[in-house]
Design a protein around this motif. Structure first.
Motif, PDB file in Angstrom:
ATOM      1  N   UNK A 107      -2.083 -68.187 -39.104  1.00 35.46           N
ATOM      2  CA  UNK A 107      -1.431 -69.339 -39.757  1.00 35.46           C
ATOM      3  C   UNK A 107      -0.317 -68.841 -40.683  1.00 35.46           C
ATOM      4  N   UNK A 108      -0.644 -67.858 -41.531  1.00 33.35           N
ATOM      5  CA  UNK A 108       0.359 -67.360 -42.488  1.00 33.35           C
ATOM      6  C   UNK A 108       1.553 -66.762 -41.730  1.00 33.35           C
ATOM      7  N   UNK A 109       1.270 -66.002 -40.670  1.00 30.28           N
ATOM      8  CA  UNK A 109       2.369 -65.348 -39.946  1.00 30.28           C
ATOM      9  C   UNK A 109       3.216 -66.356 -39.164  1.00 30.28           C
ATOM     10  N   UNK A 330      12.039 -76.074 -43.011  1.00 24.28           N
ATOM     11  CA  UNK A 330      10.996 -76.919 -43.601  1.00 24.28           C
ATOM     12  C   UNK A 330       9.605 -76.554 -43.094  1.00 24.28           C
ATOM     13  N   UNK A 331       9.475 -76.243 -41.792  1.00 18.71           N
ATOM     14  CA  UNK A 331       8.129 -75.969 -41.250  1.00 18.71           C
ATOM     15  C   UNK A 331       7.571 -74.647 -41.809  1.00 18.71           C
ATOM     16  N   UNK A 332       8.447 -73.698 -42.112  1.00 21.11           N
ATOM     17  CA  UNK A 332       7.994 -72.426 -42.690  1.00 21.11           C
ATOM     18  C   UNK A 332       7.521 -72.649 -44.132  1.00 21.11           C
ATOM     19  N   UNK A 336       3.349 -72.339 -46.307  1.00 20.95           N
ATOM     20  CA  UNK A 336       2.943 -71.757 -47.586  1.00 20.95           C
ATOM     21  C   UNK A 336       2.540 -72.830 -48.590  1.00 20.95           C
ATOM     22  N   UNK A 337       3.149 -74.033 -48.479  1.00 19.11           N
ATOM     23  CA  UNK A 337       2.759 -75.114 -49.399  1.00 19.11           C
ATOM     24  C   UNK A 337       1.306 -75.510 -49.128  1.00 19.11           C
ATOM     25  N   UNK A 338       0.981 -75.669 -47.848  1.00 17.77           N
ATOM     26  CA  UNK A 338      -0.375 -76.123 -47.489  1.00 17.77           C
ATOM     27  C   UNK A 338      -1.396 -75.018 -47.760  1.00 17.77           C
ATOM     28  N   UNK A 339      -1.082 -73.801 -47.357  1.00 16.18           N
ATOM     29  CA  UNK A 339      -2.078 -72.715 -47.439  1.00 16.18           C
ATOM     30  C   UNK A 339      -2.210 -72.145 -48.844  1.00 16.18           C
ATOM     31  N   UNK A 341      -0.339 -73.314 -51.712  1.00 11.97           N
ATOM     32  CA  UNK A 341       0.091 -74.184 -52.811  1.00 11.97           C
ATOM     33  C   UNK A 341       1.407 -73.698 -53.412  1.00 11.97           C
ATOM     34  N   UNK A 342       2.172 -72.932 -52.635  1.00  8.73           N
ATOM     35  CA  UNK A 342       3.448 -72.368 -53.109  1.00  8.73           C
ATOM     36  C   UNK A 342       4.583 -73.202 -52.521  1.00  8.73           C
ATOM     37  N   UNK A 343       5.390 -73.789 -53.402  1.00 11.95           N
ATOM     38  CA  UNK A 343       6.446 -74.691 -52.912  1.00 11.95           C
ATOM     39  C   UNK A 343       7.805 -74.054 -53.134  1.00 11.95           C
ATOM     40  N   UNK A 344       8.487 -73.739 -52.043  1.00 18.93           N
ATOM     41  CA  UNK A 344       9.819 -73.131 -52.183  1.00 18.93           C
ATOM     42  C   UNK A 344      10.641 -73.472 -50.945  1.00 18.93           C
ATOM     43  N   UNK A 345      11.538 -74.439 -51.142  1.00 21.90           N
ATOM     44  CA  UNK A 345      12.404 -74.809 -50.011  1.00 21.90           C
ATOM     45  C   UNK A 345      13.749 -74.106 -50.088  1.00 21.90           C
ATOM     46  N   UNK A 346      14.169 -73.771 -51.329  1.00 18.78           N
ATOM     47  CA  UNK A 346      15.433 -73.062 -51.541  1.00 18.78           C
ATOM     48  C   UNK A 346      15.187 -71.951 -52.554  1.00 18.78           C
ATOM     49  N   UNK A 347      15.894 -70.845 -52.397  1.00 16.85           N
ATOM     50  CA  UNK A 347      15.736 -69.736 -53.344  1.00 16.85           C
ATOM     51  C   UNK A 347      17.118 -69.257 -53.773  1.00 16.85           C
TER      52      UNK A 347
END
Ligand code: NAP
Length: 382
Positions: A107-109, A330-332, A336-339, A341-347
């Protein structure tokens, strides 16, 4: 005078690179910099004795070096005057997801490697800022995810000379299989490949859907034989490798060969990721002058860049904007958001360190939930 190489980061990859460098007779001093002096000095001692036992006599010195202290790094560089700097320093190594139970690892990969960008970008950014402060004019090679990291840095005018490894780990496979199919000696076969980091897992057998775009040309005796030998089949043919850090021998071999070319009068045509901060990887001409993308018959550089820009999304990266901001697919980001709880769409580059620390902490907690202590495992492996 024989050249001085400075190696920053003495973890899994750095230690293997050091073993190979210690057996390079054309080198003068090897200066190794890492934070943990006890481990670093002991490792340098081991490498020195191993090389001596084999009949070499390397000069290896250790300096405590923390990339978080940019002024100190600048001073060390000014004092040691390296001809080449190689950084393998990162906040977290690349193979940790493989320690999870298979279902969670998959899942993570599935998010792709790009979501880990902050942990690979942070220290390379600090290094390049320190080198600017030191007014360093030598060659800088970097290992952490150069196909994307160095491209981000190019938008800040901080691109290293180039990256190491990645597509150059694919080239020997194609060359070997092409030579076998042609029943030709290896040295009569030349491979020209334009490809992104994202192609590597596909080439070495990780299950995937769509194949990232790439350009491949195989020449035999100077003639284009790409079609005759079905080179695309060879690229994707099964060629299993053991997973994890043992593959560092492959990366290290490629790195040392690149260094040889960069220190030679005549230079050589090789492959490297991110020459002067370009996205993805290219055939390059590497010499004392630095690294330039090599001309490819039938493919303009602009077309090669488009291939690599289109490949970013196979690593979970939608685009890199003009100021170095990275937009994740978005799908990537969702994985990480679901697994985690890390939310990062832009860096943005300036927030990389904070996001890296958060990502590492959340990933450690996630692994613990599945009974895996990441810190313990890394200590045992390196
Ligand atoms: N391009 C390629 O083909 C390729 C192939 C393999 C790996 N890689 C990349 O290479 C990088 C290194 O991988 P690895 O497996 O060697 O990682 P690793 O085992 O975690 O080693 C990283 C090293 O960075 C050092 N470090 C951490 N923070 C530092 C700081 N503030 N200042 C100075 N040094 C610091 C650590 O040493 P101390 O704790 O002693 O400071 C550690 O030894 C990763 O980004 C990985 O993805 C690239």
């Amino acid at each position: 005078m024989k050249p001085t190489v400075m190696l920053i980061g003495l973890g899994g990859l750095g230690s293997i690179v050091l073993e190979l460098l210690a057996r390079e007779e054309r080198l003068g001093r090897i200066v190794v910099g890492s934070r943990n002096a006890t481990r670093g000095v002991a490792r340098c001692n081991l490498v020195r004795l191993g090389a001596m036992a084999q009949g070499y006599a390397p000069t290896i010195g250790f300096v405590p070096l923390d990339l978080n202290d940019k002024e100190a790094v600048a001073e060390i560089v000014q004092r040691e005057k390296p001809d080449i700097i190689l950084s393998t320093a990162t906040m977290q190594t690349w193979w940790l997801p493989d320690l999870l139970p298979p279902e969670q690892a998959a899942i993570i990969k599935s998010a792709g490697f790009g979501v880990w960008l902050p942990v690979h970008l942070t220290l390379t950014l600090k290094l390049m800022e320190a080198l600017r402060e030191a007014n360093y004019r030598g060659i800088t090679l970097t290992a952490p995810f150069p196909d994307v990291v160095n491209c981000v840095l190019s938008h800040l005018d901080l691109a290293p000379t180039c990256g190491v490894g990645n597509l150059d780990e694919i080239v020997p496979k194609v060359r070997l299989l092409a030579a076998e199919r042609l029943r030709a000696p290896l040295n009569a076969v030349r491979v020209l490949l334009v490809a992104h980091h994202a192609l590597e897992p596909v080439v070495f057998g990780e299950p995937t859907g769509e194949v990232p775009p790439y350009f491949l040309r195989v020449e035999y005796g100077g003639q284009d034989v790409t079609e005759n030998i079905h080179a695309d089949e060879l690229l994707l043919a099964p060629y299993p490798l053991p997973p994890g850090p043992v593959t560092h021998f492959l990366t290290a071999g490629s790195t040392v060969r690149l260094m040889r070319a960069l220190l030679s009068e005549e230079g050589a045509l090789l492959h490297a990721p991110a020459p002067n901060g370009l996205p993805g990887g290219y055939p390059v001409i590497a010499s004392r002058e630095g690294v330039q993308p090599a001309p490819i018959e039938g493919l303009a550089l602009a077309e090669a860049i488009v291939i690599n820009e289109r490949s970013h999304r196979f690593d979970g990266i939608e685009r890199i904007e003009a100021d170095g901001t990275v937009v994740f697919c978005p799908e990537a980001a969702e994985v990480l958001r679901v697994e985690l709880g890390y939310e990062c769409e832009r860096l943005t580059p300036d927030e990389a360190e904070d996001r890296a620390q958060e990502l590492i902490a959340r990933f450690q907690k996630y692994a613990e939930r599945y009974g895996v202590n990441l810190r313990e495992n890394v200590r045992r492996e390196v």
